[in-house]
Design a protein around this motif. Structure first.
Motif, short mmCIF file in Angstrom:
data_model
loop_
_atom_site.label_atom_id
_atom_site.label_comp_id
_atom_site.label_asym_id
_atom_site.label_seq_id
_atom_site.Cartn_x
_atom_site.Cartn_y
_atom_site.Cartn_z
N GLN A 14 0.99 -1.23 -0.10
CA GLN A 14 0.01 0.00 -0.05
C GLN A 14 0.99 1.22 -0.05
OE1 GLN A 14 -3.41 -0.95 -0.10
NE2 GLN A 14 -2.40 -2.94 -0.08
N GLY A 15 0.34 2.20 -0.34
CA GLY A 15 1.15 3.53 -0.35
C GLY A 15 1.51 4.08 1.10
N ILE A 63 6.15 -6.01 -25.10
CA ILE A 63 6.52 -5.57 -23.84
C ILE A 63 5.38 -5.15 -22.85
CG2 ILE A 63 8.08 -4.07 -22.66
CD1 ILE A 63 9.44 -3.41 -25.23
N ASP A 64 5.10 -6.11 -21.88
CA ASP A 64 4.11 -5.79 -20.97
C ASP A 64 4.54 -5.11 -19.91
OD1 ASP A 64 1.62 -6.04 -19.52
OD2 ASP A 64 1.52 -8.36 -20.09
N ARG A 65 3.72 -4.70 -19.07
CA ARG A 65 4.12 -3.89 -17.77
C ARG A 65 4.95 -2.55 -18.01
NH1 ARG A 65 1.02 -8.38 -17.14
NH2 ARG A 65 0.64 -8.88 -14.61
N ALA A 66 4.61 -2.02 -19.17
CA ALA A 66 5.31 -0.74 -19.57
C ALA A 66 4.79 0.62 -18.68
CB ALA A 66 5.15 -0.35 -20.91
N GLY A 67 5.59 1.10 -18.22
CA GLY A 67 5.07 2.36 -17.30
C GLY A 67 4.97 1.91 -15.84
N LEU A 68 4.27 2.69 -15.09
CA LEU A 68 3.97 2.40 -13.62
C LEU A 68 3.25 1.20 -13.42
CD1 LEU A 68 4.00 6.17 -12.55
CD2 LEU A 68 5.86 4.70 -12.40
N VAL A 69 3.23 0.69 -12.07
CA VAL A 69 2.58 -0.69 -12.15
C VAL A 69 1.95 -0.80 -10.65
CG1 VAL A 69 3.97 -2.08 -13.89
CG2 VAL A 69 4.56 -1.82 -11.43
N GLY A 70 1.69 0.25 -9.95
CA GLY A 70 1.10 0.45 -8.76
C GLY A 70 1.70 -0.47 -7.58
N HIS A 115 5.67 2.19 -4.22
CA HIS A 115 4.70 1.23 -4.47
C HIS A 115 3.37 2.28 -3.93
CE1 HIS A 115 6.31 0.06 -0.78
NE2 HIS A 115 4.96 -0.07 -0.29
N ASP A 116 2.12 2.28 -4.85
CA ASP A 116 1.10 2.97 -4.38
C ASP A 116 0.03 2.61 -5.21
OD1 ASP A 116 -0.62 4.94 -3.21
OD2 ASP A 116 0.94 6.33 -3.00
N PRO A 143 -2.32 3.15 -8.70
CA PRO A 143 -1.58 3.58 -10.02
C PRO A 143 -1.90 5.12 -10.17
CG PRO A 143 -2.66 1.63 -10.27
CD PRO A 143 -2.77 1.89 -8.88
N ARG A 144 -3.23 5.47 -9.62
CA ARG A 144 -3.49 7.01 -9.79
C ARG A 144 -2.58 7.87 -9.08
NH1 ARG A 144 -5.79 9.73 -13.82
NH2 ARG A 144 -5.04 11.73 -13.00
N ALA A 145 -2.34 7.45 -7.91
CA ALA A 145 -1.29 8.35 -7.07
C ALA A 145 0.09 8.06 -7.65
CB ALA A 145 -1.28 7.71 -5.36
N GLN A 146 0.58 7.25 -8.14
CA GLN A 146 1.75 6.96 -8.69
C GLN A 146 1.60 8.29 -9.73
OE1 GLN A 146 2.34 2.90 -9.62
NE2 GLN A 146 4.11 2.82 -7.97
N ILE A 147 0.78 8.29 -10.85
CA ILE A 147 0.72 9.01 -11.93
C ILE A 147 0.71 10.44 -11.40
CG2 ILE A 147 -0.87 9.84 -13.69
CD1 ILE A 147 0.52 7.62 -14.58
N GLU A 148 -0.04 10.80 -10.40
CA GLU A 148 0.04 12.10 -9.80
C GLU A 148 1.51 12.48 -9.27
OE1 GLU A 148 -2.86 12.26 -6.79
OE2 GLU A 148 -4.66 12.20 -8.18
N VAL A 149 1.94 11.69 -8.75
CA VAL A 149 3.47 11.82 -8.28
C VAL A 149 4.35 12.09 -9.46
CG1 VAL A 149 5.59 10.90 -7.14
CG2 VAL A 149 3.38 10.72 -5.84
N ALA A 150 4.28 11.35 -10.57
CA ALA A 150 4.91 11.26 -11.66
C ALA A 150 4.57 12.74 -12.49
CB ALA A 150 4.82 10.64 -12.66
#
Length: 640
Positions: free
Chosen positions: A98-99, A419-426, A603-604, A606-613
């Motif tokens: 969890q985040g 290429i699976d799991r490209a980008g952030l993965v929660g 780890h967090d 996916p939405r939270a990771q996109i906001e951090v990014a």
């Protein structure tokens, strides 16, 4: 739901608390630890089956060895949840993945009991050997123990490490957690007796005495005597392979029987034998939890679930996952082209190729945890006129980069990389985030590199890759569900290096690569409400770039923002370099790249990771306004 009663476990704050427990207390502890593990993972989700299988082994290792002074290294780390509970992290175990909570894998910054971080497999023996050699060079006195699963032993790196360990002769204990290989004879009382015998100080002393005597024999007799002893034990125990690599083999031992485990581990701890030792422990995935025992694959990694029934929580019905869309599109292409074959490196279900294998069992190859081999194997297939699709997660493909360069790209072989799991993965965090593939593939001459904005585009990109027969190609797509667009009946090859414009504007150009496109469209709506007309384009190709489209966007707009879910050095860098060469950055164009920030994002959700990014619509809007001087871009604090 009421948590299980755990009176013995409640007495354990750290491993030294259990070292004075009786064997009956340790059995009670193992039972309570298993109940606590099931209850915790039912709340958080995570890797359950492998962790259930090592409960007794974890208890035994911490009871026998003086951790953290003695180094205990868990390979991969998804079997380390019981270890986390026993090493002072029980109070946080329900924050797992969890985040802001515990990582799903071992992590050096999380605990002194995690001497090495592990989320990709087959690293433990190499790391442990390094620690053992460092210990010897510094004149220190500690044990180094590596726990590696049978699946991880399929990787070449494990054998490279064992070969080196056998040559260096540093003291090292490798515990092979065998829950699937079936390489052992039946495990029972006789096996346990033999394991105790050959791990005992008396046997080891006699063996060393015999070895010293044999050294005085003529060389041929000495070699014959040594091999006779090794093969005699190998016939009894199945350890000849490891003996040939320089390891002293002990086992197999029942990994769920503390009466067998504890004396063998104590013997190995106290033995004066130098050199590496391999202890073969046989366990069962999901041990002690009936649903996981019945379906070990299903319970390897789980969502939240009901402890009583084992039923896992299901997400509301929605669009198909990108993984499923890829698999179905590949099956459709393979129906038309008998040359198409599929390769996976021990991830048939994770990559969707289990579906392909059901339809074309003779054309699907699971090579084990051997990404390097997978890529060169695919290159060999391509060299003989086949059309291989090599489906590997973005972070796993990193392990085969030399093969991608040397065996595929330099020879211009038409291997297709899915290429699976490209980008952030929660919840899997930085260790599994596909952050770098755009950068590490985009720099290779001749590589065609695509990224779909949605699942329909993925279908067309599978068809595009199938049609490319003179060079390597790759297409990257994220974990999780698509956006819900209608899927085409059949994939149609795209024109190479050609993007598309979805919305025309005049002041701002938003050029997106991949699945950030919906955020770019949402940002354009926001900008329009502020009186700023925006063009939105989907690049489709990171390489070759659409030079014509990029140059037009640069000439006709005041601000140009490139958005990609990848690290610096990827698509935006190629665009910027092209514009610089053309002199299109000299006339006042305000160019802004939006990539993943130069940090590892924890780890967090996916939405939270996109906001951090900073890759959501709000950040795109703030970037545009900042470029125009209308507002300062917001600074989003990054959680460490």
């Amino acid at each position: 739901m009421v948590r299980p009663r755990t009176p013995t476990l409640d007495r354990v704050d750290e491993p030294r608390d259990l070292r004075n427990f009786s064997i009956d207390q340790l059995r009670d502890l193992a039972g309570e630890l298993r109940a606590e593990l099931v209850d915790a993972v039912s709340v958080t989700g995570g890797h359950l089956g492998a962790s259930l299988g090592v409960v007794e082994l974890t208890v035994a290792l911490h009871a026998v060895f003086e951790t953290p002074h003695d180094r205990l290294i868990w390979d991969v780390g998804h079997q380390a949840y019981p270890h986390k509970i026993l090493t002072g992290r029980r109070g946080r175990i329900r924050t797992l993945r969890q985040g802001g909570g515990l990582a799903g894998f071992t992590r050096r910054s999380e605990s002194v009991y995690d001497p090495f971080g592990a989320a990709h497999s087959s690293t433990s023996i190499s790391a442990g050997l390094g620690m053992a050699v460092a210990r010897d060079l510094k004149g220190e006195d500690r044990h180094v123990v590596c726990v590696i699963g049978d699946g991880a032993m399929s990787a070449g790196m494990a054998y490279e490490a064992m070969n080196n360990a056998g040559a260096l002769r540093s003291r090292l204990l490798v515990v092979l957690n065998d829950n699937d290989m079936s390489i052992a004879p039946p495990v029972g009382a006789m096996s346990a007796y033999l394991s105790r015998l050959i791990s005992s100080r008396r046997f080891l002393s006699l063996r060393e005495l015999a070895a010293r005597m044999a050294r005085h024999f003529p060389r041929g007799i000495e070699r014959t005597a040594r091999r006779a002893e090794e093969f005699a034990r190998g016939i009894l125990t199945g350890g000849t392979l490891f003996e040939e690599m320089g390891f002293y083999y002990v086992g197999p031992v029942d990994g769920h029987n503390l009466d067998h485990l504890l004396p063998v581990l104590r013997n190995l701890r106290d033995a004066e034998e130098s050199g590496p030792i391999l202890l073969h422990v046989v366990t069962q995935k999901g041990k002690g939890y009936a649903p996981a025992e019945a379906a070990p694959d299903k319970y390897h990694g789980v969502a939240k679930f009901n402890v009583i029934t084992g039923e896992q929580a299901k997400a509301p019905a929605g669009p198909p996952s990108y993984t499923k869309v890829f698999a179905d599109a590949l099956i459709q292409e393979a129906e038309k082209d008998p040359r198409i074959v599929a390769i996976t490196a021990a991830m048939p279900s994770g990559t969707g190729l289990d579906r392909f294998a059901k339809r074309f069992p003779e054309r699907c190859f699971d090579v084990g945890i051997a990404e390097q081999h997978a890529v060169t194997f695919a290159a060999g297939l391509a060299a003989e006129g086949m059309a291989p699709f090599c489906a590997i997660y973005s972070t796993f493909l990193q392990r085969a980069y030399d093969q991608v360069v040397h065996d595929v790209a330099i020879q211009s072989l038409p291997v297709r990389f899915a290429i699976d799991r490209a980008g952030l993965v929660g919840a899997d965090g930085a260790t599994h985030a596909g952050s770098f593939d755009l950068a590490y593939l985009g720099c290779l001459p001749g590589m065609v590199l695509m990224a779909p904005a949605d699942e329909a585009e993925l279908v067309h990109m599978v068809a595009t890759a199938a049609a490319i027969g003179d060079r390597p190609s790759a297409f990257r797509y994220p974990r999780g569900e698509g956006v819900g667009v209608a899927l085409p009946e059949t994939g149609v090859p795209l024109a190479l290096g050609r993007g598309r414009v979805l919305r025309e504007g005049s002041k701002v150009a938003l050029l997106s690569l991949g699945t950030r496109l919906p955020e770019a469209l949402a940002a354009a709506e926001d900008l329009a409400a502020r009186g700023l007309s925006a063009t939105v384009a989907d690049a489709r190709f990171a390489k070759p770039i659409d030079a014509e489209l990029i140059e037009r966007l640069a000439r006709e707009h005041e601000v140009m923002v490139v958005i990609e879910e990848g690290a610096i050095g990827g698509f935006a860098s190629h665009v910027m370099q092209h514009l610089a060469r053309k002199g299109l950055l000299d006339g006042g164009l305000k160019f802004r790249p939006l990539t993943l920030p130069d940090i590892f994002i924890d780890h967090d959700s996916p939405r939270a990771q996109i906001e951090v990014a900073g890759l959501d619509a709000a950040h795109i809007v703030q970037t545009v306004l900042g470029a125009l001087g209308a507002a300062r871009p917001k600074i989003v604090p990054v959680r460490s």
